[in-house]
Design an enzyme around this catalytic site. Structure first.
Site, short mmCIF file in Angstrom:
data_model
loop_
_atom_site.label_atom_id
_atom_site.label_comp_id
_atom_site.label_asym_id
_atom_site.label_seq_id
_atom_site.Cartn_x
_atom_site.Cartn_y
_atom_site.Cartn_z
N ASP A 112 0.86 -1.18 0.00
CA ASP A 112 0.00 0.00 0.00
C ASP A 112 0.90 1.24 0.00
O ASP A 112 1.73 1.41 0.89
CB ASP A 112 -0.89 0.00 1.26
CG ASP A 112 -2.25 0.63 1.00
OD1 ASP A 112 -3.26 0.08 1.46
OD2 ASP A 112 -2.27 1.69 0.32
N ASP A 156 -2.85 4.87 -2.33
CA ASP A 156 -3.83 5.50 -1.46
C ASP A 156 -4.18 6.91 -1.95
O ASP A 156 -3.28 7.72 -2.19
CB ASP A 156 -3.19 5.60 -0.06
CG ASP A 156 -4.19 5.94 1.01
OD1 ASP A 156 -5.11 5.16 1.21
OD2 ASP A 156 -4.04 7.01 1.62
N HIS A 166 -11.20 -2.28 3.40
CA HIS A 166 -11.06 -1.99 4.84
C HIS A 166 -11.75 -0.70 5.24
O HIS A 166 -11.77 -0.35 6.42
CB HIS A 166 -9.56 -1.91 5.17
CG HIS A 166 -8.89 -0.78 4.48
ND1 HIS A 166 -8.67 -0.75 3.11
CD2 HIS A 166 -8.41 0.38 4.95
CE1 HIS A 166 -8.10 0.38 2.78
NE2 HIS A 166 -7.93 1.09 3.86
N ASP A 167 -12.30 0.01 4.25
CA ASP A 167 -13.01 1.27 4.53
C ASP A 167 -14.52 1.13 4.40
O ASP A 167 -15.24 2.10 4.68
CB ASP A 167 -12.59 2.37 3.53
CG ASP A 167 -11.17 2.80 3.69
OD1 ASP A 167 -10.57 3.24 2.69
OD2 ASP A 167 -10.63 2.71 4.82
N GLU A 190 -6.30 4.30 -5.88
CA GLU A 190 -7.56 4.57 -5.20
C GLU A 190 -7.99 5.97 -5.60
O GLU A 190 -7.32 6.95 -5.26
CB GLU A 190 -7.41 4.50 -3.68
CG GLU A 190 -8.73 4.74 -2.97
CD GLU A 190 -8.59 5.07 -1.49
OE1 GLU A 190 -7.54 5.61 -1.11
OE2 GLU A 190 -9.53 4.79 -0.72
O1 TEU Z 1 -9.16 6.16 2.11
C1 TEU Z 1 -9.57 7.31 1.42
C2 TEU Z 1 -10.82 7.79 1.97
O2 TEU Z 1 -11.20 8.91 1.77
C3 TEU Z 1 -11.61 6.86 2.80
O3 TEU Z 1 -11.17 7.08 4.12
C4 TEU Z 1 -13.06 7.14 2.65
O4 TEU Z 1 -13.24 8.46 2.31
C5 TEU Z 1 -13.79 7.00 3.96
O5 TEU Z 1 -13.33 5.86 4.57
C6 TEU Z 1 -15.25 6.90 3.63
O6 TEU Z 1 -15.53 5.61 3.22
C7 TEU Z 1 -7.77 5.91 2.10
C8 TEU Z 1 -7.54 4.65 2.91
O7 TEU Z 1 -8.18 3.55 2.26
C9 TEU Z 1 -8.11 4.90 4.29
O8 TEU Z 1 -8.06 3.72 5.09
C10 TEU Z 1 -7.30 6.00 4.93
O9 TEU Z 1 -7.89 6.31 6.18
C11 TEU Z 1 -7.29 7.27 4.05
O10 TEU Z 1 -7.06 7.00 2.68
C12 TEU Z 1 -6.16 8.19 4.50
O11 TEU Z 1 -4.94 7.56 4.18
#
Ligand code: TEU
Length: 539
Positions: free
Chosen positions: A96, A197, A313-314, A239
């Site tokens: 990542d 990311d 994971h989000d 992403e």
């Molecule tokens: O996520 C980008 C992000 O904006 C997500 O956090 C999303 O907006 C939010 O979870 C709503 O669903 C990436 C990574 O995947 C996330 O885990 C990180 O927290 C974020 O970037 C910052 O690095």
């Protein structure tokens, strides 16, 4: 060579996968101990969420040393061993890459904060106050303003995420090349590529409040490709929350020498009230879902490539979010697997998706671990939202839903740890776990295993065309894939109600189904709740 077009990727969230030293946190040795399981599933790539040195303010997406492993996950030797052991099983490790921001404990930021003349100052984005306050009204994804005041220098610094994740200034060429050196350090270790990311944020122009798709974004990506992964046979996936079929081609057309593919999130936002946030819910329209997925199957340039996912994971667990995690958990989990894996693109499986893991309900904010969740709770409580309404949003969309420990077996803590887990296991682990799934020949696991095997045996799955059928049907998602004279029909009843099929087709062979039956003449068949199948069609 585009080996990743034939591949299936499995995402591991390291702190929740397998603990090997009883500290309640997953680790690299734990992942190594589970590689045989992943080889059995048949995946080709592991996307490993960050394991770099980090204070874990955002569970590792706040990196303080890109070339050191957080001791809580193990050592660099463990990382080298994971790469080697995975390779023995024909599994590549995709790391990542989090380069929109660092941790505030990164040495660059510690230097930058010392004074305005420090050589690292310009690695970050600093602005003078305006009218005694922040330079503008940009806000953080994790609630509150995107500007944090630094008393020592009297300036604000930008953070699109937590205030402990200061944004890097990609206009600084020296900083960019330090990032490229770091990427080559990892590429030279034999990793299989990078997941990038929020990569559409790195071209930001804060003074114009441009956050995504800034004017120099693609210059940076082409420069990165040229100086790093473009010299290796690896995969890259960006992403890009702002991606549309039109701009996705800018990231992934091979002639542009940028990325292999992007994650687009249009389908992920369909249960959000328009113009609000992920926390403001509306029921999913299956017609809208079909339309969005079809757009991505048919409108991106033929030379570009798609990623396919329901979970990461989000996001909440798909079987709870848009399926039925009670009476029809198994049927609906298999439905999502078949509908996604039969489409065109590289499929991504999030840990636990292959056994139908579900959301975890919380009733007190002390049960939450995710910074985004906790900040949202506090922000909305302050704004006067009723606690019950806040928990409805959190239980539907909190990122903690995806981060409860992987459920290996019915032993304490689901076999994830002998210590105190950093986040409690879902209480349903005695019923939903890998041991159960491997013992049950009709389990969700074996549906995923078969779909992954099918992709390897059938170029139609990889290269076939996609045609949506019954576009206006309110609950049935039906489409055809065709390649070199062969046609497959994929049908899913995305509801808990029996539904009569309105298609007239003669099937020759059932390729996969979540119901144990053969299909012949398809006109007028009644689809059971979540009944889903793929059949070869006789012309
Ligand atoms: O996520 C980008 C992000 O904006 C997500 O956090 C999303 O907006 C939010 O979870 C709503 O669903 C990436 C990574 O995947 C996330 O885990 C990180 O927290 C974020 O970037 C910052 O690095």
């Amino acid at each position: 060579m585009s080996w990743w077009k034939n591949s299936v990727v499995y995402q591991i969230y390291p702190q929740s996968y397998q603990d090997s030293n009883h500290d309640g946190m997953g680790d690299l040795a734990g992942i190594i101990s589970r590689l045989d399981y992943l080889e059995k599933l048949g995946v080709d790539v592991i996307w490993l969420s960050p394991v770099y040195q980090s204070p874990l303010d955002d569970n590792g997406y706040d990196i303080s040393d890109y070339q050191a492993i957080n001791p809580i996950y193990g050592t660099m030797d463990d990382m080298d061993r994971l790469i080697a052991e995975a390779k023995k099983r024909n599994i590549g490790i995709v790391m990542d890459l989090v380069v929109n921001h660092t941790s505030d404990e990164h040495e660059w930021f510690l230097e930058a904060k010392k004074d305005k003349e420090n050589p690292y100052r310009d690695y970050y984005i600093w602005r003078d106050p305006v009218d005694g306050g922040p330079p503008n009204d940009m806000t953080s994804v994790f609630s509150g303003p995107a500007w944090e005041f630094d008393e020592a220098s009297g300036q604000y610094f930008l953070h699109l995420f937590s205030k402990r994740q200061p944004d890097l200034n990609w206009e600084n060429e020296e900083m960019r090349h330090k990032i490229y050196d770091m990427m080559n350090f990892w590429l030279d270790k034999g990793i299989a590529g990078f997941r990038m990311d929020v990569i559409d944020n790195i071209g930001k122009v804060p003074d114009e409040k441009i956050v995504v798709n800034g004017p120099r974004l693609h210059d940076y990506l082409q420069e990165m490709n040229k100086h790093t992964f473009g010299n290796y046979d690896v995969m890259t996936v960006g992403e890009t929350w702002s991606a549309t079929p039109e701009n996705a081609v800018l990231f992934s057309h091979p002639d542009r020498n940028e990325l292999a593919m992007v994650f687009q999130f249009e389908h992920i936002g369909l249960d959000e009230k328009p113009g609000t946030s992920k926390w403001d819910l509306q029921p999913l329209s299956i017609v809208a879902l079909k339309k969005t997925l079809t757009k991505w199957q048919t409108e991106i340039d033929a030379a570009s490539w798609n990623s396919l996912f329901w979970n990461n994971h989000d996001t909440p667990r798909i079987v709870s979010r848009w399926g039925n995690d009670t009476e029809f958990r198994i049927e609906s989990a298999k439905m999502f697997a078949i509908l996604l894996h039969m489409m065109k693109g590289t499929p991504y499986i999030y840990q636990g998706e292959e056994i139908g893991m579900t959301n975890r309900i919380i009733t007190d904010i002390s049960e939450a671990r995710d910074i985004e969740t906790i900040n949202l709770f506090n922000e909305r409580l302050e704004k006067g939202y009723a606690a019950e309404a806040i928990f409805t949003s959190l239980n539907a969309k909190s990122r903690d839903n995806a981060r409860t420990p992987m459920q290996w077996d019915a032993s304490e803590n689901a076999g994830f740890t002998n210590g105190e887990p950093w986040i409690p296991a879902n209480p349903n682990y005695p019923e939903i776990n890998v041991a159960e799934a491997l013992a049950e020949q009709d389990s969700i696991f074996y549906a995923y295993q078969k779909l992954i095997a099918l992709r390897k045996e059938n170029p139609l799955m990889v290269y076939g065309t996609f045609t949506l059928l019954l576009p206006e049907h309110p609950t049935v998602f039906a489409y055809e894939r065709a390649y070199e004279g062969e046609t497959w029909l994929i049908v899913g009843n995305m509801s808990a109600d029996e539904t009569t099929l309105e298609l007239s087709q003669i099937a020759t062979k059932t390729v996969i189904s979540n119901y144990d039956k053969e299909y012949g003449q398809l006109e007028g068949i009644i689809l059971a709740p979540y009944e889903t199948f793929a059949v070869k069609v006789a012309h």
